[in-house]
Design a protein around this motif. Structure first.
Motif, PDB file in Angstrom:
ATOM      1  N   ALA A 217       3.884  44.565  17.700  1.00  0.00           N
ATOM      2  CA  ALA A 217       3.219  45.642  17.692  1.00  0.00           C
ATOM      3  C   ALA A 217       2.930  46.166  16.361  1.00  0.00           C
ATOM      4  O   ALA A 217       1.797  46.759  16.344  1.00  0.00           O
ATOM      5  N   GLU A 218       3.862  46.300  15.333  1.00  0.00           N
ATOM      6  CA  GLU A 218       3.732  46.966  14.238  1.00  0.00           C
ATOM      7  C   GLU A 218       2.372  46.273  13.424  1.00  0.00           C
ATOM      8  O   GLU A 218       1.747  46.758  12.627  1.00  0.00           O
ATOM      9  N   GLN A 219       2.562  44.877  13.414  1.00  0.00           N
ATOM     10  CA  GLN A 219       1.501  44.041  12.884  1.00  0.00           C
ATOM     11  C   GLN A 219       0.165  44.254  13.226  1.00  0.00           C
ATOM     12  O   GLN A 219      -0.869  44.609  12.432  1.00  0.00           O
ATOM     13  N   VAL A 220      -0.132  44.610  14.595  1.00  0.00           N
ATOM     14  CA  VAL A 220      -1.114  44.891  15.079  1.00  0.00           C
ATOM     15  C   VAL A 220      -1.867  46.331  14.678  1.00  0.00           C
ATOM     16  O   VAL A 220      -2.990  46.794  14.382  1.00  0.00           O
ATOM     17  N   ALA A 221      -0.894  47.283  14.689  1.00  0.00           N
ATOM     18  CA  ALA A 221      -1.210  48.801  14.479  1.00  0.00           C
ATOM     19  C   ALA A 221      -1.410  48.842  12.827  1.00  0.00           C
ATOM     20  O   ALA A 221      -2.507  49.488  12.421  1.00  0.00           O
ATOM     21  N   ARG A 222      -0.857  48.063  11.974  1.00  0.00           N
ATOM     22  CA  ARG A 222      -1.130  48.305  10.652  1.00  0.00           C
ATOM     23  C   ARG A 222      -2.251  47.534  10.367  1.00  0.00           C
ATOM     24  O   ARG A 222      -3.132  48.088   9.258  1.00  0.00           O
ATOM     25  N   GLY A 223      -2.503  46.244  10.778  1.00  0.00           N
ATOM     26  CA  GLY A 223      -3.810  45.670  10.483  1.00  0.00           C
ATOM     27  C   GLY A 223      -3.642  44.823   8.938  1.00  0.00           C
ATOM     28  O   GLY A 223      -4.299  44.121   8.931  1.00  0.00           O
ATOM     29  N   VAL A 224      -2.867  45.176   8.096  1.00  0.00           N
ATOM     30  CA  VAL A 224      -2.755  44.875   6.882  1.00  0.00           C
ATOM     31  C   VAL A 224      -1.394  44.182   6.817  1.00  0.00           C
ATOM     32  O   VAL A 224      -0.175  44.854   7.071  1.00  0.00           O
ATOM     33  N   PRO A 225      -1.292  42.856   6.500  1.00  0.00           N
ATOM     34  CA  PRO A 225       0.257  42.109   6.634  1.00  0.00           C
ATOM     35  C   PRO A 225       1.119  42.728   5.494  1.00  0.00           C
ATOM     36  O   PRO A 225       0.528  42.984   4.391  1.00  0.00           O
ATOM     37  N   GLY A 226       2.333  42.553   5.552  1.00  0.00           N
ATOM     38  CA  GLY A 226       3.312  42.717   4.741  1.00  0.00           C
ATOM     39  C   GLY A 226       3.709  44.441   4.384  1.00  0.00           C
ATOM     40  O   GLY A 226       3.181  45.076   4.935  1.00  0.00           O
ATOM     41  N   GLY A 227       4.792  44.613   3.736  1.00  0.00           N
ATOM     42  CA  GLY A 227       5.025  45.870   3.490  1.00  0.00           C
ATOM     43  C   GLY A 227       6.508  46.190   3.941  1.00  0.00           C
ATOM     44  O   GLY A 227       6.929  45.530   5.276  1.00  0.00           O
ATOM     45  N   ARG A 228       7.172  47.444   3.717  1.00  0.00           N
ATOM     46  CA  ARG A 228       8.352  48.032   4.286  1.00  0.00           C
ATOM     47  C   ARG A 228       7.831  48.825   5.499  1.00  0.00           C
ATOM     48  O   ARG A 228       6.920  49.713   5.397  1.00  0.00           O
ATOM     49  N   VAL A 229       8.359  48.545   6.795  1.00  0.00           N
ATOM     50  CA  VAL A 229       8.140  49.085   8.065  1.00  0.00           C
ATOM     51  C   VAL A 229       9.266  49.686   8.743  1.00  0.00           C
ATOM     52  O   VAL A 229      10.603  49.114   8.585  1.00  0.00           O
ATOM     53  N   THR A 230       8.968  50.659   9.582  1.00  0.00           N
ATOM     54  CA  THR A 230       9.967  51.322  10.454  1.00  0.00           C
ATOM     55  C   THR A 230       9.584  51.014  11.947  1.00  0.00           C
ATOM     56  O   THR A 230       8.612  51.208  12.355  1.00  0.00           O
ATOM     57  N   LEU A 231      10.673  50.208  12.471  1.00  0.00           N
ATOM     58  CA  LEU A 231      10.385  49.795  13.765  1.00  0.00           C
ATOM     59  C   LEU A 231      11.199  50.695  14.730  1.00  0.00           C
ATOM     60  O   LEU A 231      12.493  51.000  14.941  1.00  0.00           O
ATOM     61  N   SER A 232      10.558  51.289  15.728  1.00  0.00           N
ATOM     62  CA  SER A 232      11.148  52.410  16.396  1.00  0.00           C
ATOM     63  C   SER A 232      11.494  51.636  17.971  1.00  0.00           C
ATOM     64  O   SER A 232      10.554  51.156  18.852  1.00  0.00           O
ATOM     65  N   LEU A 233      12.741  51.261  18.065  1.00  0.00           N
ATOM     66  CA  LEU A 233      13.270  50.715  19.416  1.00  0.00           C
ATOM     67  C   LEU A 233      13.622  51.840  20.430  1.00  0.00           C
ATOM     68  O   LEU A 233      13.499  51.252  21.625  1.00  0.00           O
ATOM     69  N   SER A 234      14.095  53.018  19.946  1.00  0.00           N
ATOM     70  CA  SER A 234      14.612  54.103  20.813  1.00  0.00           C
ATOM     71  C   SER A 234      14.443  55.120  19.954  1.00  0.00           C
ATOM     72  O   SER A 234      13.997  55.195  18.685  1.00  0.00           O
ATOM     73  N   GLU A 235      14.669  56.349  20.607  1.00  0.00           N
ATOM     74  CA  GLU A 235      14.810  57.731  19.895  1.00  0.00           C
ATOM     75  C   GLU A 235      15.723  57.659  18.729  1.00  0.00           C
ATOM     76  O   GLU A 235      15.717  58.405  17.672  1.00  0.00           O
ATOM     77  N   THR A 236      16.863  56.999  18.920  1.00  0.00           N
ATOM     78  CA  THR A 236      17.913  56.708  17.662  1.00  0.00           C
ATOM     79  C   THR A 236      17.974  55.633  17.013  1.00  0.00           C
ATOM     80  O   THR A 236      18.582  55.507  15.963  1.00  0.00           O
ATOM     81  N   LEU A 237      17.302  54.504  17.365  1.00  0.00           N
ATOM     82  CA  LEU A 237      17.378  53.181  16.845  1.00  0.00           C
ATOM     83  C   LEU A 237      16.098  52.949  16.211  1.00  0.00           C
ATOM     84  O   LEU A 237      15.092  52.547  16.837  1.00  0.00           O
ATOM     85  N   LYS A 238      15.955  53.024  14.819  1.00  0.00           N
ATOM     86  CA  LYS A 238      14.985  52.761  14.160  1.00  0.00           C
ATOM     87  C   LYS A 238      15.062  52.063  12.949  1.00  0.00           C
ATOM     88  O   LYS A 238      15.195  52.547  11.908  1.00  0.00           O
ATOM     89  N   PRO A 239      15.314  50.624  12.990  1.00  0.00           N
ATOM     90  CA  PRO A 239      15.873  49.709  11.911  1.00  0.00           C
ATOM     91  C   PRO A 239      14.550  49.583  10.841  1.00  0.00           C
ATOM     92  O   PRO A 239      13.295  49.766  11.371  1.00  0.00           O
ATOM     93  N   ARG A 240      14.722  49.316   9.625  1.00  0.00           N
ATOM     94  CA  ARG A 240      13.458  49.165   8.662  1.00  0.00           C
ATOM     95  C   ARG A 240      13.645  47.817   8.202  1.00  0.00           C
ATOM     96  O   ARG A 240      14.542  47.292   7.991  1.00  0.00           O
TER      97      ARG A 240
END
Length: 299
Positions: A217-240
């Motif tokens: 989902a993050e790749q589709v939303a960004r449109g540009v490949p690569g880079g540091r991203v924050t993945l939202s799995l829940s309100e408290t769980l957001k791994p980078r």
């Protein structure tokens, strides 16, 4: 406190030496000059455990006899006990088993090797009353199979060799080993295995699947490949996670996810002896999977 393992040929005088040691220890512990902890001295032997001498006639009956002794040893081990094992203990593997149990309980250890000639052992065996003697062929077999203790191996050390002709045991050296010797910490082979919680497999599968979906989902939303991203799995769980400079395919991510789950399933189902606390929380699993992905994508 300590485990003292006696070893020697059958009828070599081990019981006499064990009795000498017990008497010496109890005398010293009762002396007003003794300022150490309160200790009790216990002797375990075939006689105290009602193990018949005929148990050594064949291997099928000998194994249960050793199991009875080992179980009794584990039951009596304690930080307030000096435990004396007055038995054959002629197999080095069994002495190693006793040593490992002592390490698990954090006890000091030493071995007493009672040396007597086979001829004397046979003579003393013949002088014993019925029920306390070995069959001649059993005695010959046990002497032939005897595995002598060695000070070169850790499970027999420190080793005290007492010839049959000596009038007494080296009590000063043994007292020092029992009360002042090094206490070796348990090793991986003797530590209790830590088990994962009952929902660990579900957490492993659920979090890794959610991470794969979040990456796509993050790749589709960004449109540009690569880079540091924050993945939202829940309100408290957001791994980078650091993505590579290319788009990751769903099949590629699913393959890495299957590999990750397979690697960690064994630790969950069989247990693990990793140092420190083993954490199977959602946050910990997410961090493990992120580390796994970044390591894989660097290759």
């Amino acid at each position: 406190m300590a485990l003292v393992t006696f070893s020697g040929y059958p009828c070599s005088g081990k019981t006499r030496r064990a009795t000498q040691l017990k008497d010496h220890l109890e005398c010293r512990l009762a002396d007003p000059s003794y300022k150490g902890p309160s200790l009790k001295v216990i002797v375990l032997s075939d006689d105290t455990l009602n193990v018949d001498r005929t148990s050594y006639d064949d291997s099928r009956s000998e194994k249960p006899a050793r199991a009875v002794l080992f179980t009794a040893v584990q039951r009596q081990m304690g930080r307030d006990t000096i435990l004396i094992i007055d038995a054959l203990n002629y197999i080095k593997g069994f002495r190693y088993q006793l040593y490992c149990a002592a390490r698990e309980f954090k006890l000091r250890v030493c071995t007493v090797y009672v040396v007597t000639t086979p001829e004397l052992c046979k003579r003393w065996n013949g002088e014993r009353p019925d029920g306390h003697r070995y069959a001649p062929e059993t005695l010959d077999n046990l002497i032939a199979r005897y595995e002598e203790p060695s000070s070169m191996v850790r499970w027999d050390s420190p080793l005290f060799t007492v010839p049959w002709s000596d009038s007494d045991i080296p009590i000063e050296l043994m007292w020092s080993a029992i009360t002042e010797g090094n206490v070796k910490p348990p090793n991986a082979g003797t530590q209790a295995v830590q088990k994962a919680p009952s929902d660990a497999l579900h957490t492993l599968e659920h979090v890794s699947t959610s991470l794969v979906s979040a990456i796509m989902a993050e790749q589709v939303a960004r449109g540009v490949p690569g880079g540091r991203v924050t993945l939202s799995l829940s309100e408290t769980l957001k791994p980078r996670l650091t993505l590579p400079a290319r788009s990751l395919t769903l099949s590629e991510l699913q393959r890495m996810k299957r590999q990750f789950v397979t690697v960690h399933k064994k630790a969950i189902t069989l247990g693990t002896v990793e140092k420190g606390t083993v954490d199977w929380s959602e946050e910990s699993v997410a961090d493990k999977f992120v580390d796994y992905l970044e390591e894989y994508l660097k290759a």
